[in-house]
Write an enzyme that holds these catalytic residues in place. Structure first.
Site, PDB file in Angstrom:
ATOM      1  N   CYS A 259       0.798  -1.234   0.000  1.00 12.81           N
ATOM      2  CA  CYS A 259       0.000   0.000   0.000  1.00 12.81           C
ATOM      3  C   CYS A 259       0.836   1.293   0.000  1.00 12.81           C
ATOM      4  O   CYS A 259       1.349   1.679  -1.041  1.00 12.81           O
ATOM      5  CB  CYS A 259      -0.986  -0.046   1.154  1.00 12.81           C
ATOM      6  SG  CYS A 259      -2.384   1.066   0.932  1.00 12.81           S
TER       7      CYS A 259
ATOM      8  N   ARG B 178     -13.330  10.819   2.306  1.00 16.60           N
ATOM      9  CA  ARG B 178     -14.242   9.683   2.461  1.00 16.60           C
ATOM     10  C   ARG B 178     -14.172   8.733   1.267  1.00 16.60           C
ATOM     11  O   ARG B 178     -14.665   7.619   1.329  1.00 16.60           O
ATOM     12  CB  ARG B 178     -15.680  10.173   2.593  1.00 16.60           C
ATOM     13  CG  ARG B 178     -15.936  10.743   3.964  1.00 16.60           C
ATOM     14  CD  ARG B 178     -17.245  11.502   3.986  1.00 16.60           C
ATOM     15  NE  ARG B 178     -17.523  11.941   5.342  1.00 16.60           N
ATOM     16  CZ  ARG B 178     -18.367  11.334   6.155  1.00 16.60           C
ATOM     17  NH1 ARG B 178     -19.012  10.278   5.765  1.00 16.60           N
ATOM     18  NH2 ARG B 178     -18.564  11.793   7.367  1.00 16.60           N
TER      19      ARG B 178
ATOM     20  N   HIS C 132      -3.309  -5.650   2.587  1.00 16.11           N
ATOM     21  CA  HIS C 132      -2.879  -5.860   3.966  1.00 16.11           C
ATOM     22  C   HIS C 132      -3.484  -7.190   4.407  1.00 16.11           C
ATOM     23  O   HIS C 132      -4.178  -7.845   3.649  1.00 16.11           O
ATOM     24  CB  HIS C 132      -3.441  -4.764   4.881  1.00 16.11           C
ATOM     25  CG  HIS C 132      -3.079  -3.376   4.497  1.00 16.11           C
ATOM     26  ND1 HIS C 132      -1.903  -2.776   4.887  1.00 16.11           N
ATOM     27  CD2 HIS C 132      -3.739  -2.429   3.782  1.00 16.11           C
ATOM     28  CE1 HIS C 132      -1.873  -1.526   4.439  1.00 16.11           C
ATOM     29  NE2 HIS C 132      -2.970  -1.293   3.760  1.00 16.11           N
TER      30      HIS C 132
HETATM   31  N1  GLN Z   1      -2.090   6.765   2.654  1.00 19.60           N
HETATM   32  C1  GLN Z   1      -2.257   5.937   1.509  1.00 19.60           C
HETATM   33  C2  GLN Z   1      -3.652   5.988   0.956  1.00 19.60           C
HETATM   34  O1  GLN Z   1      -4.576   6.303   1.663  1.00 19.60           O
HETATM   35  C3  GLN Z   1      -1.822   4.528   1.829  1.00 19.60           C
HETATM   36  C4  GLN Z   1      -2.720   3.863   2.839  1.00 19.60           C
HETATM   37  C5  GLN Z   1      -2.267   2.492   3.258  1.00 19.60           C
HETATM   38  O2  GLN Z   1      -1.063   2.195   3.287  1.00 19.60           O
HETATM   39  N2  GLN Z   1      -3.218   1.664   3.661  1.00 19.60           N
HETATM   40  O3  GLN Z   1      -3.848   5.663  -0.197  1.00 19.60           O
END
Ligand code: GLN
Length: 252
Positions: free
Chosen positions: A96, A131, A197
């Site tokens: 991510c 959001r 994740h």
């Molecule tokens: N901050 C990044 C986003 O919102 C990555 C988020 C994350 O690693 N879950 O896209």
């Protein structure tokens, strides 16, 4: 006994939804097969003393926009050394926020452009409406060692990633690289970058072994094939989730 050397970058900043568990999983699965591991934790300022090429695996987890912003300069200062390690075939696993930072840039939900390392062509832009996020379980189909394998995880990202030339998988359930996308993540021989994740590797044992086998085999005369271990419980959990998510009415 062969020891796998892991560089875990920014574990104190990039660790959403159990992402650090991925490295615990790698260590556990190595130990079960009689191998050992050494995990070096990289924090801001460690760049000068770190020889990125000396590792078998470089790992970055996911993180919020705030943390990504905080560490971006430090990451950029390591660009040449990380690029060298990548070119030499060190395996890179990124989740991510880590995935986003290896591309061209990430424009976050405050409209701030965070420069990426530019290792890959993709780039990511988040909506300024905080959001608007892709949140929930996700299942993709990836090619692991020439076989189709369902990879399951959880996604929560505002960033939408574009210009992905070689995606990691095809989305069966969930969003992926952007809202309603058919593709998820990015891959090359020694790279897996994904929004999943979970932690990713606890839910997908075959993927964990694929990464371990790559790392153990690199620089050896013949490829290392790990003996199987008992993944009965993991497989049962996977079946339950596939049963819930991949029903005909929900599946893409
Ligand atoms: N901050 C990044 C986003 O919102 C990555 C988020 C994350 O690693 N879950 O896209």
């Amino acid at each position: 006994m062969q020891k796998l050397k892991i560089l875990h970058m920014y574990p104190n900043m990039l660790d959403l939804y159990g992402d650090s568990g991925n490295m615990e999983l790698i260590s556990y699965r190595l130990k079960k097969r009689g191998y050992s591991s050494e995990i070096t934790k990289y924090t801001i300022g460690d760049g000068a003393k770190t020889d990125f090429s000396s590792f078998d695996l470089i790992y970055l987890g996911g993180g919020a926009d705030f943390e990504q912003q905080l560490l971006a300069d430090d990451l950029l200062s390591c660009k040449d050394k990380i690029k060298k390690a990548y070119n030499e075939g060190v395996f890179m696993l990124m989740i991510c926020g880590g995935y986003q930072l290896m591309g061209q840039y990430y424009k976050d939900s405050n409209d701030k452009k965070i420069p990426g390392l530019g290792l890959f062509d993709y780039y990511t832009v988040a909506s300024t409406n905080k959001r608007e996020r892709c949140i929930g379980n996700i299942v993709i189909e990836a090619d692991i060692d020439g076989e189709k394998y369902k990879v399951i995880g959880f996604e929560n990202h505002g960033g939408m990633t574009d210009n992905v030339k070689t995606p990691f998988g095809k989305v069966l359930f969930g969003n992926g690289n952007k809202f309603g996308s058919d593709t998820e993540g990015y891959t090359e021989k020694n790279v897996i970058a994904t929004y999943l994740h979970g932690p990713l590797l606890s839910k997908n044992p075959k993927l964990a072994d694929h990464i371990i086998e790559y790392c153990l085999s690199r620089g050896q005369g013949s490829p290392v094939k790990l003996p199987p271990i008992n993944d009965e419980l993991e497989e049962k959990c996977r079946e339950v989730m596939f049963g819930r998510l991949l029903t005909d009415d929900k599946k893409k």
